[in-house]
Design an enzyme around this catalytic site. Structure first.
Site, PDB file in Angstrom:
ATOM      1  N   CYS A  81      39.609  42.988  33.221  1.00 20.52           N
ATOM      2  CA  CYS A  81      40.814  43.222  32.278  1.00 20.52           C
ATOM      3  C   CYS A  81      40.202  44.179  31.224  1.00 20.52           C
ATOM      4  O   CYS A  81      39.679  45.283  31.755  1.00 20.52           O
ATOM      5  CB  CYS A  81      41.179  41.931  31.536  1.00 20.52           C
ATOM      6  SG  CYS A  81      42.569  42.179  30.517  1.00 20.52           S
ATOM      7  N   HIS A 186      43.462  39.139  36.029  1.00 18.10           N
ATOM      8  CA  HIS A 186      42.722  38.109  35.761  1.00 18.10           C
ATOM      9  C   HIS A 186      42.519  37.239  37.144  1.00 18.10           C
ATOM     10  O   HIS A 186      43.581  36.348  37.536  1.00 18.10           O
ATOM     11  CB  HIS A 186      43.186  37.257  34.606  1.00 18.10           C
ATOM     12  CG  HIS A 186      43.297  37.820  33.544  1.00 18.10           C
ATOM     13  ND1 HIS A 186      42.173  37.951  32.700  1.00 18.10           N
ATOM     14  CD2 HIS A 186      44.218  38.549  32.775  1.00 18.10           C
ATOM     15  CE1 HIS A 186      42.661  38.299  31.340  1.00 18.10           C
ATOM     16  NE2 HIS A 186      43.495  38.806  31.611  1.00 18.10           N
ATOM     17  N   GLU A 188      40.786  34.608  37.500  1.00 16.94           N
ATOM     18  CA  GLU A 188      40.630  33.373  37.362  1.00 16.94           C
ATOM     19  C   GLU A 188      41.979  32.715  37.103  1.00 16.94           C
ATOM     20  O   GLU A 188      42.057  31.409  36.817  1.00 16.94           O
ATOM     21  CB  GLU A 188      39.747  33.346  35.950  1.00 16.94           C
ATOM     22  CG  GLU A 188      40.247  33.526  34.684  1.00 16.94           C
ATOM     23  CD  GLU A 188      40.153  35.055  34.596  1.00 16.94           C
ATOM     24  OE1 GLU A 188      40.521  35.307  33.314  1.00 16.94           O
ATOM     25  OE2 GLU A 188      39.861  35.702  35.341  1.00 16.94           O
TER      26      GLU A 188
END
EC number: 4.3.2.10
Length: 214
Positions: A81, A186, A188
């Site tokens: 990011c 992202h 995650e």
């Protein structure tokens, strides 16, 4: 088991990244120490927020030179990011110079009728470096999670590893060159595909680059 330095510069929640790395079989270590960064098998630069504060925080913590040294050494490096954007030379969002690892700038999405800015939510990746180990066994056009108003515009289009289309604008969603890979989305927060991407970084990208560096 690989030890991964997750750089802490007060720009975002690092714990979700660490949880994903732990699931992938790595040992993450949140740190702002150049010594720990140098000792790690690989380095991740995450980040959420604005461009100027991010690079200011890196510089006040004397992390700019260690980051550049790690990348130059051939050690596996993943930006996420904002950690992608600050690798570039400049941003329309601010006045501070970026790290300049990649030539190019960070641009804001152009307004379109009905287009929501920031892009917030799930979107499909289109791979432009489909053989990159980070994308191994993921399948074409996976859905991943984005939250951003700005995107990177590399001077050299060959470094673009994936793109995303928001409205009528197709922009760079990931860059890859040698030991360095960085993504706008992202992983995650990107469910199965995102965890697989982190797993690929741990199980494929890190061993390959460590072997090349040895």
């Amino acid at each position: 088991m690989s030890t991964i330095a997750v750089i802490d510069y007060d720009m975002g929640n690092l714990h979700s990244v660490c949880k994903g790395l732990e699931k992938a079989g790595a040992t993450p270590k949140i740190t702002d120490s150049s010594i720990e960064i140098d000792k790690a098998d690989a380095v991740i630069l995450p980040g959420v927020g604005s461009f100027d504060p991010a690079v200011q925080h890196l510089r006040t913590r004397n992390l700019e030179i260690p980051i550049k040294q790690v990348i130059a050494s051939g050690k596996p490096f993943l930006g996420i990011c904002l950690g992608l954007q600050i690798l570039f030379e400049s941003s329309e969002e601010g006045q501070e110079p970026g790290l300049g690892i990649f030539a190019g700038k960070v641009c804001r999405f152009k307004s379109e009728p009905g287009l929501t800015i920031p892009q917030m939510g799930w979107n499909k990746l289109q791979f432009t470096q489909p053989e990159h180990l980070l994308w191994s066994e993921i399948g074409s056009q996976p859905w991943v999670y984005f939250v951003h108003s700005y995107y990177v515009d590399p001077t050299d289009s060959q470094v673009t590893a994936a793109t995303v289309t928001h409205g009528h604008q197709t922009v760079t969603a990931a860059v890859g060159k040698d030991n360095l890979i960085a993504v706008q989305f992202h992983p995650e927060k990107s469910s199965t595909a995102g965890l697989k991407i982190l797993s690929n970084f741990v199980s494929k990208v890190i061993p390959k680059n460590l072997a090349l560096a040895s």
